[in-house]
Every structure is written in structure tokens, then in C-alpha cells.
Design a protein around this motif. Sequence first.
Motif, short mmCIF file in Angstrom:
data_model
loop_
_atom_site.label_atom_id
_atom_site.label_comp_id
_atom_site.label_asym_id
_atom_site.label_seq_id
_atom_site.Cartn_x
_atom_site.Cartn_y
_atom_site.Cartn_z
N LEU A 1 0.69 -1.45 -0.11
CA LEU A 1 0.47 0.02 0.38
C LEU A 1 1.02 1.03 0.29
CD1 LEU A 1 -2.93 0.21 -0.37
CD2 LEU A 1 -2.73 0.83 2.52
N GLU B 1 -3.91 2.83 8.09
CA GLU B 1 -3.69 2.12 6.77
C GLU B 1 -5.10 0.63 6.81
OE1 GLU B 1 0.89 2.68 5.36
OE2 GLU B 1 0.73 1.67 7.29
N GLU C 1 -6.21 -0.70 -2.14
CA GLU C 1 -5.42 0.48 -3.25
C GLU C 1 -6.62 0.69 -3.71
OE1 GLU C 1 -2.95 -1.55 -5.96
OE2 GLU C 1 -1.40 -2.69 -4.83
#
Length: 133
Positions: free
Chosen positions: A3, A108, A112
Motif C-alpha cells: 500500500l 492503513e 489500493e
Amino acid sequence: MALRMHARKLGLTIQLTSIDLPDKWDKSLNREKTIAYSFYRLKPVTSLPDKVWILPYEVWKYHSLIEGWWSSELLALSAESRGALEKYGALLIGIKITPESVSFYWDEAGDEVALEELAHFVFSLAELKSISD
């Protein structure tokens, strides 16, 4: 790690950091460890305030942007930006706009696709030349 590598390809920088977020009454600051994904402008926009916070909780003197999100300054967000905030807002801890950069803080938790849409949102915020835009 994938990521973060993808974020770099999109033009974002990644930083492990701590941020000081205001409490509901804007009387004290709560320090939170998090990860910042930022876009830095080539040239600072001097017509912007030193710092504009967009937060997922109410602070008494902030302005409501969309349901569940408030801003320290009155902002006019595009329909696309509002949609991105509604769709991915649960992933975010906050967003900070400064004359030099636009950063979003998160843990996070997205993929994507979420990162790409959040990056597009950040780039649209980076186009602001003043708060009244």
C-alpha cells in the motif's frame, strides 16, 4: 508495504507521525500516533490559513461538512470530494490542509482502490487556492 509503495507511485509521501487533535470543546489537544499520507505542493499557497483540520467528530466551533465530518474553516467541497469523504471517511482519523501540503491520517485499513480515491480527494483539496474556493 504494498500500500505504501502504491502511494509513492501516486505521488504521496508516507510518514509515521503523531498529531495533536482538538477535543470536542477545542480546549485541549489529544496526541494520536498514526500514519500520514501527504501531497506536498511545489509552491506554498500563502492565501490559505496556517492549518485547516477536517475531522470525523464534532468540535464545537467547527463547521459541518457532511454528516459526521467537521472542518475548522468553512469549506466548499465538490460533490466528488463529498462522496469520497462519505465513502472512505470511516478509514480516516483526520485531514489537514496547510499552505505547503494536504495530509490524511489513517491506520492503513483500506485497499489500493480506497487509496487511489483518497489520493484523488487529496489532490482536489490541494487545488484550493483559498478557503472560499
